[in-house]
Design a protein around this motif. Structure first.
Motif, PDB file in Angstrom:
ATOM      1  N   THR A   1      -8.559 -73.129  31.840  1.00  0.00           N
ATOM      2  CA  THR A   1      -7.201 -73.650  31.719  1.00  0.00           C
ATOM      3  C   THR A   1      -6.309 -72.834  32.645  1.00  0.00           C
ATOM      4  O   THR A   1      -6.637 -71.699  33.007  1.00  0.00           O
ATOM      5  CB  THR A   1      -6.664 -73.546  30.271  1.00  0.00           C
ATOM      6  OG1 THR A   1      -6.672 -72.172  29.873  1.00  0.00           O
ATOM      7  CG2 THR A   1      -7.479 -74.380  29.309  1.00  0.00           C
ATOM      8  N   VAL A   2      -5.185 -73.416  33.004  1.00  0.00           N
ATOM      9  CA  VAL A   2      -4.237 -72.707  33.867  1.00  0.00           C
ATOM     10  C   VAL A   2      -3.414 -71.731  33.037  1.00  0.00           C
ATOM     11  O   VAL A   2      -3.159 -70.606  33.446  1.00  0.00           O
ATOM     12  CB  VAL A   2      -3.337 -73.704  34.623  1.00  0.00           C
ATOM     13  CG1 VAL A   2      -2.293 -72.982  35.452  1.00  0.00           C
ATOM     14  CG2 VAL A   2      -4.184 -74.620  35.498  1.00  0.00           C
ATOM     15  N   THR A   3      -2.994 -72.168  31.847  1.00  0.00           N
ATOM     16  CA  THR A   3      -2.207 -71.314  30.948  1.00  0.00           C
ATOM     17  C   THR A   3      -2.807 -71.360  29.553  1.00  0.00           C
ATOM     18  O   THR A   3      -3.586 -72.260  29.225  1.00  0.00           O
ATOM     19  CB  THR A   3      -0.742 -71.784  30.847  1.00  0.00           C
ATOM     20  OG1 THR A   3      -0.699 -73.024  30.141  1.00  0.00           O
ATOM     21  CG2 THR A   3      -0.091 -71.918  32.196  1.00  0.00           C
ATOM     22  N   GLY A   4      -2.387 -70.437  28.748  1.00  0.00           N
ATOM     23  CA  GLY A   4      -2.705 -70.479  27.326  1.00  0.00           C
ATOM     24  C   GLY A   4      -1.706 -71.397  26.641  1.00  0.00           C
ATOM     25  O   GLY A   4      -0.885 -72.054  27.293  1.00  0.00           O
ATOM     26  N   PRO A   5      -1.742 -71.450  25.311  1.00  0.00           N
ATOM     27  CA  PRO A   5      -0.813 -72.309  24.588  1.00  0.00           C
ATOM     28  C   PRO A   5       0.616 -71.793  24.693  1.00  0.00           C
ATOM     29  O   PRO A   5       0.854 -70.596  24.868  1.00  0.00           O
ATOM     30  CB  PRO A   5      -1.329 -72.273  23.152  1.00  0.00           C
ATOM     31  CG  PRO A   5      -2.101 -71.018  23.046  1.00  0.00           C
ATOM     32  CD  PRO A   5      -2.655 -70.741  24.412  1.00  0.00           C
ATOM     33  N   LEU A   6       1.548 -72.698  24.581  1.00  0.00           N
ATOM     34  CA  LEU A   6       2.963 -72.338  24.578  1.00  0.00           C
ATOM     35  C   LEU A   6       3.393 -71.848  23.198  1.00  0.00           C
ATOM     36  O   LEU A   6       4.219 -70.970  23.073  1.00  0.00           O
ATOM     37  CB  LEU A   6       3.800 -73.556  25.004  1.00  0.00           C
ATOM     38  CG  LEU A   6       5.300 -73.363  25.128  1.00  0.00           C
ATOM     39  CD1 LEU A   6       5.630 -72.325  26.197  1.00  0.00           C
ATOM     40  CD2 LEU A   6       5.974 -74.683  25.464  1.00  0.00           C
ATOM     41  N   PHE A   7       2.802 -72.437  22.158  1.00  0.00           N
ATOM     42  CA  PHE A   7       3.186 -72.129  20.787  1.00  0.00           C
ATOM     43  C   PHE A   7       2.112 -71.296  20.096  1.00  0.00           C
ATOM     44  O   PHE A   7       0.926 -71.457  20.349  1.00  0.00           O
ATOM     45  CB  PHE A   7       3.407 -73.412  19.985  1.00  0.00           C
ATOM     46  CG  PHE A   7       4.391 -74.346  20.633  1.00  0.00           C
ATOM     47  CD1 PHE A   7       5.732 -74.060  20.664  1.00  0.00           C
ATOM     48  CD2 PHE A   7       3.952 -75.517  21.229  1.00  0.00           C
ATOM     49  CE1 PHE A   7       6.639 -74.900  21.259  1.00  0.00           C
ATOM     50  CE2 PHE A   7       4.853 -76.379  21.835  1.00  0.00           C
ATOM     51  CZ  PHE A   7       6.198 -76.085  21.859  1.00  0.00           C
ATOM     52  N   ASP A   8       2.555 -70.400  19.205  1.00  0.00           N
ATOM     53  CA  ASP A   8       1.624 -69.618  18.387  1.00  0.00           C
ATOM     54  C   ASP A   8       1.760 -70.102  16.960  1.00  0.00           C
ATOM     55  O   ASP A   8       2.708 -69.744  16.251  1.00  0.00           O
ATOM     56  CB  ASP A   8       1.963 -68.128  18.498  1.00  0.00           C
ATOM     57  CG  ASP A   8       1.014 -67.263  17.694  1.00  0.00           C
ATOM     58  OD1 ASP A   8      -0.128 -67.722  17.416  1.00  0.00           O
ATOM     59  OD2 ASP A   8       1.399 -66.135  17.328  1.00  0.00           O
ATOM     60  N   ILE A   9       0.841 -70.959  16.561  1.00  0.00           N
ATOM     61  CA  ILE A   9       0.886 -71.530  15.221  1.00  0.00           C
ATOM     62  C   ILE A   9      -0.104 -70.770  14.346  1.00  0.00           C
ATOM     63  O   ILE A   9      -1.284 -70.708  14.642  1.00  0.00           O
ATOM     64  CB  ILE A   9       0.508 -73.028  15.246  1.00  0.00           C
ATOM     65  CG1 ILE A   9       1.442 -73.787  16.192  1.00  0.00           C
ATOM     66  CG2 ILE A   9       0.571 -73.617  13.852  1.00  0.00           C
ATOM     67  CD1 ILE A   9       1.008 -75.199  16.445  1.00  0.00           C
ATOM     68  N   ASP A  10       0.402 -70.170  13.302  1.00  0.00           N
ATOM     69  CA  ASP A  10      -0.487 -69.434  12.383  1.00  0.00           C
ATOM     70  C   ASP A  10      -0.762 -70.230  11.139  1.00  0.00           C
ATOM     71  O   ASP A  10      -0.076 -70.943  10.607  1.00  0.00           O
ATOM     72  CB  ASP A  10       0.121 -68.078  11.996  1.00  0.00           C
ATOM     73  CG  ASP A  10       0.138 -67.131  13.192  1.00  0.00           C
ATOM     74  OD1 ASP A  10      -0.818 -67.158  13.969  1.00  0.00           O
ATOM     75  OD2 ASP A  10       1.113 -66.389  13.299  1.00  0.00           O
TER      76      ASP A  10
END
Length: 139
Positions: free
Chosen positions: A130-139
């Protein structure tokens, strides 16, 4: 595993990119269908939905904030299922069956999109290709 996820992302994104192409190149036809379903401002709605489909599909395909891409597709899928494919409003058995098929397709894709959202958030930056990781950190 990275290759499997990449193949899955490609396969998941392709239909949405094809749908986007239809919305953006056959706008008049698609807007006519939207108008027949009672959608207000059908041409702008068709163009907006085409942009949502394009951005969401490309985001997942390229792995650029794929979680955001999934959310964009959800913004398209849920209202489309409920408004455009309201099978319970159809008068004929054939029309009801056709709209139910589209409704269930959209709901099933929305379910898969929710799972992808959780997956992208859980795996985070550890997912390769992938170019980037996720934008959101959902726990």
């Amino acid at each position: 595993m990275d290759i499997l996820v990449l193949i899955g992302r490609i396969l998941f994104a392709l239909p949405f990119l094809a749908f986007a192409a239809n919305h953006l190149t056959k706008t008049q036809y698609m807007a006519g269908y939207a108008q027949s379903k009672g959608l207000p401002a059908p041409k702008p709605a068709t163009l907006l939905s085409g942009v949502l489909l394009l951005l969401g599909g490309l985001s997942i395909l390229l792995g650029v904030w794929a979680d955001l891409g999934v959310l964009l597709l959800l913004v398209f899928l849920i209202p489309t299922a409920l408004v455009m494919h309201a099978f319970w409003k159809e008068d004929t058995p054939d029309g009801r069956q056709a709209e139910m098929t589209h409704f269930l397709k959209d709901i099933g894709l929305a379910g898969a999109a929710l799972m992808l959202l959780a997956f992208f958030s859980f795996v985070g930056d550890e997912l390769g290709l992938t170019v980037t990781g996720p934008l959101f950190d959902i726990d």
